[in-house]
Design an enzyme around this catalytic site. Structure first.
Site, short mmCIF file in Angstrom:
data_model
loop_
_atom_site.label_atom_id
_atom_site.label_comp_id
_atom_site.label_asym_id
_atom_site.label_seq_id
_atom_site.Cartn_x
_atom_site.Cartn_y
_atom_site.Cartn_z
N CYS A 280 0.80 -1.23 0.00
CA CYS A 280 0.00 0.00 0.00
C CYS A 280 0.83 1.27 0.00
O CYS A 280 0.53 2.21 -0.73
CB CYS A 280 -0.98 -0.01 1.16
N HIS A 338 -2.79 1.41 6.81
CA HIS A 338 -3.04 1.42 5.37
C HIS A 338 -2.72 2.82 4.88
O HIS A 338 -2.99 3.81 5.56
CB HIS A 338 -4.48 1.05 5.04
N ASP A 361 -7.07 6.01 -3.65
CA ASP A 361 -6.36 4.84 -3.13
C ASP A 361 -6.07 3.86 -4.26
O ASP A 361 -6.97 3.21 -4.78
CB ASP A 361 -7.22 4.16 -2.06
N ASP A 403 -17.45 -0.50 12.65
CA ASP A 403 -17.40 -1.25 13.90
C ASP A 403 -16.63 -2.54 13.67
O ASP A 403 -16.70 -3.13 12.59
CB ASP A 403 -18.81 -1.58 14.38
#
Length: 725
Positions: A280, A338, A361, A403
């Protein structure tokens, strides 16, 4: 200087693109020594030198023409110092710009011109004669200095950091113990501009319809979406192939890259075959380089505890065994860190309220409109939970605010469950302006869920307000491809509950796990488990502790340390349990900067209920010293000395010690020092001569390994500023 006659007796001697003066004026110094590079919306000078007779304005006219694929713009050269229409090409001669056989013309592209390499032609047209000349190519970029340009950035300090700077810092590791890796964006290295333009030329969009692609290149959102897809090679002739585990022997291990220029040069040399390998931060750093070259302000951003929501339900699941071992059973994952890019632009396609930083991204995770790419997604849309906003906002939102549900499994059955609403996106960093220190961006992405209402919708549709109570509530779940229309549906987020150890009075027990100090390779790893018994009865518990190596992208590896003990806790007692993992128990498994997951499962032997606590951390590496003779600022094309050394601070002798030094733009290839045996407190050293061929920021990198390690146990970087004098 360029001169070429396409017809008739040549009257035009040469065309001078005034490269040096234009590059200074347009803030493009160093981007190319081959082409004139200018920014749209700002005039640049072109000087025409004639053999003898100039054109006669009474009987002839002088015209310039710019060519881009099938597109062409023709402009009459006028005598005027007035500002031109910013929506069209113009060519003007100011008072004082004309002399004997020489004339200087100021050419200006529209503020929304396409980013590309153009051809310039000169035409002299009379009633009986026409002469045409090919002046040569020039490159047109976005202009963050111009208010009319969608990438306009108001502060000069921002433009210097996010457009002109060729140096950055990548933050890695965990939110508790992050490390800094410098990165050389390398936009001023020879051939980088050409590589960035070639990336656009071989995109599927250009190859299938070059005219449409050229037209759309005026839009920075379109540019970022094309480049995002082209940085990874999953769908096209892209730059980088990703690999997250296994062997890297047929390429370069991702951790060994320290700059973008080497990657772009290798891609150009391979004629479009992908460079191996990226992860990444490599994908993001190369994307940042390309966007800065094209003139779009960009910065690299690290999200710690970033969720990968594979099924789009904004909830991420993790599974653990009843003894605390992480299990690879979920399509979802939470990466320790990330890295993506933010690009600065206005978004007229969706409305002014979404202007500003946009997430882009390039790491190939999920497809967006059928292609591995993500964004541009407005950061403000993420914070406002406008999850239908193009592009891919729901996916990015989950990355920073999903979550996480941790499930304990035994014999195929769920025996414990915990929901954590705070773990994901715990810390978001980028490099500060003018400093290597991190700037925290967490509040730009997130607001407290309990203080929130969720806004669903996008420009052109009325916003829907969905009320939220407490830590839960419905939110819109959107597909990654933007399709105008109402939300596809809603999903109920789980309440923040934890399966604890129930007592006779119904109350539960609290368990926390913490890491003491800063774990360093070669030293013990100290753990503390705290158990609270709020009831008035004694409890008998079994404590299971498990430590396992994990990849930063959440892939669990085999456990390397376990502990199982039975303990008793008195009524209303807070019990503190201390554990230590000795170096001898982990050295065969871990190297410097490796990430470790430790989990504790506490089981109530009477009720059979279990509760889980986890903690991730990374081991700090032993330090490598890098010193440059004369300081960290050197002169271009002048030899300087550097001393690189590693001292063995581990409490054991190392065999087969290797100290490796590299420096793209400073050294040719790798240089090594070797020792058969390196005793405790003994030093291994390598002296190298460095010479920089171009100015800018360069990086010296050093790594240390030994025969008993699976890879480098330490890696260090040193920033060197190269000046012209």
């Amino acid at each position: 200087m360029y001169s070429s006659t396409t017809g008739g007796q040549g009257r035009l001697k040469l065309v001078n693109f005034e490269t040096l003066e234009n590059h200074i004026s347009h803030e493009t110094q160093g981007l190319s020594n081959k082409y004139l590079v200018v920014r749209r919306g700002k005039p640049f000078k072109v000087t025409l030198v004639f053999y003898g007779q100039m054109w006669n304005p009474k009987t002839e006219y002088l015209a310039l023409q710019v060519l881009l694929g099938e597109m062409s713009a023709r402009m009459l050269v006028r005598f005027s110092d007035k500002r031109s229409d910013p929506r069209s090409w113009s060519a003007r001669i100011y008072p004082g710009d004309i002399g004997h056989r020489v004339v200087t013309i100021r050419v200006c592209a529209p503020a929304l011109s396409s980013v590309a390499q153009y051809q310039l032609m000169v035409h002299i047209v009379g009633s009986h004669e026409r002469s045409s000349y090919t002046a040569g190519p020039f490159v047109l970029l976005c202009n963050p200095w111009l208010k009319e340009d969608p990438v306009y950035m108001p502060l000069d300090a921002q433009r210097q950091e996010y457009v002109k700077s060729d140096y950055g810092v990548i933050y890695m590791g965990t939110d508790l113990n992050f490390s800094q890796q410098p990165w050389s964006f390398g936009q001023y290295e020879p051939g980088i501009l050409e590589a960035c333009l070639q990336l656009l030329q071989v995109s599927p969009q250009h190859l299938s319809n070059s005219h449409k692609d050229y037209v759309l290149r005026e839009n920075p959102a379109y540019l970022s979406r094309i480049v995002c897809a082209m940085v990874n090679s999953s769908d096209d002739m892209g730059l980088l192939e990703g690999r997250w585990k296994g062997s890297y022997k047929d390429g370069v291990k991702p951790t060994e890259w320290s700059g973008s220029a080497d990657i772009l040069h290798r891609w150009m040399a391979s004629k479009g075959n992908p460079v191996r390998y990226g992860q990444c931060w490599v994908f993001a750093s190369v994307l940042c380089t390309v966007m800065r070259v094209l003139g779009v302000p960009s910065r690299v951003v690290t999200v710690f505890n970033a969720a990968h929501d594979g099924d789009g339900n904004l909830i991420t699941e993790e599974f653990y065994s009843s003894t605390g071992e992480r299990l690879g059973l979920s399509k979802d994952s939470v990466w320790n860190f990330h890295v993506w890019v933010e690009c600065w632009m206005r978004r007229p396609d969706i409305g002014a309220k979404y202007d500003g930083w946009q997430v882009v991204d390039p790491t190939p995770q999920e497809r967006s409109a059928g292609v591995y790419r993500c964004g541009p997604c407005p950061v403000v849309a993420i914070r406002r939970r406008c999850l239908n906003t193009p592009y891919d906002t729901a996916f990015v939102y989950a990355s920073v605010d999903a979550d996480i549900v941790r499930v304990i499994v035994r014999s195929g059955k769920v025996v414990g469950r915990k929901v954590d609403t705070e773990w994901v996106g715990r810390l978001i960093f980028t490099k500060s302006i003018g400093s290597d220190a991190p700037e925290e961006l967490t509040d730009s992405y997130k607001r407290k869920k309990k203080d929130q209402t969720y806004r669903v919708g996008h420009s052109g549709l009325s916003d829907r307000i969905v009320s939220v109570s407490g830590n839960g509530g419905p939110v819109c779940r959107a597909s990654r491809s933007f399709v105008p229309g109402p939300p596809e549906g809603v999903c109920q987020m789980s309440p923040n509950v934890m399966s604890g150890l129930p007592n006779e009075d119904g109350s539960g027990s609290d368990v926390t796990l913490s890491i003491d100090g800063e774990p360093t390779l070669g030293k013990g790893i100290d753990l503390t488990v705290t158990v609270t018994n709020p009831s008035n009865s004694t409890r008998v518990l079994r404590e299971h502790l498990n430590a396992q190596l994990k990849e930063f992208n959440s892939s669990p590896e085999k456990s390397f340390w376990k502990s199982h003990q039975e303990v008793s806790i008195q009524p209303f007692q807070v019990l503190t349990r201390r554990h230590s993992i000795a170096p001898s128990e982990y050295e065969a498994f871990l190297a410097g900067d490796d990430i470790v997951t430790v989990a504790v499962v506490i089981k109530d032997l009477k009720t059979k209920e279990r509760v889980l606590a986890t903690q991730d951390f990374n081991l700090s590496s032993p330090k490598i010293s890098i010193e440059v003779d004369g300081g960290d600022s050197i002169q271009v094309k002048k030899e300087h000395k550097a001393i690189v050394s590693f001292t063995n601070e581990l409490n054991k002798t190392l065999s087969g010690a290797v100290l490796t030094v590299e420096g793209y733009g400073l050294l040719q290839g790798k240089q090594e020092a070797r020792l058969t045996i390196l005793h405790p407190n003994e030093k291994i050293e390598k002296k190298v001569a460095i010479t920089a061929s171009t100015s800018g920021t360069k990086l010296l990198t050093a790594s240390f390994s030994h025969s008993g390690s699976s890879g480098a146990i330490s890696r260090s970087y040193h920033k060197v500023s190269v000046t012209t004098r």
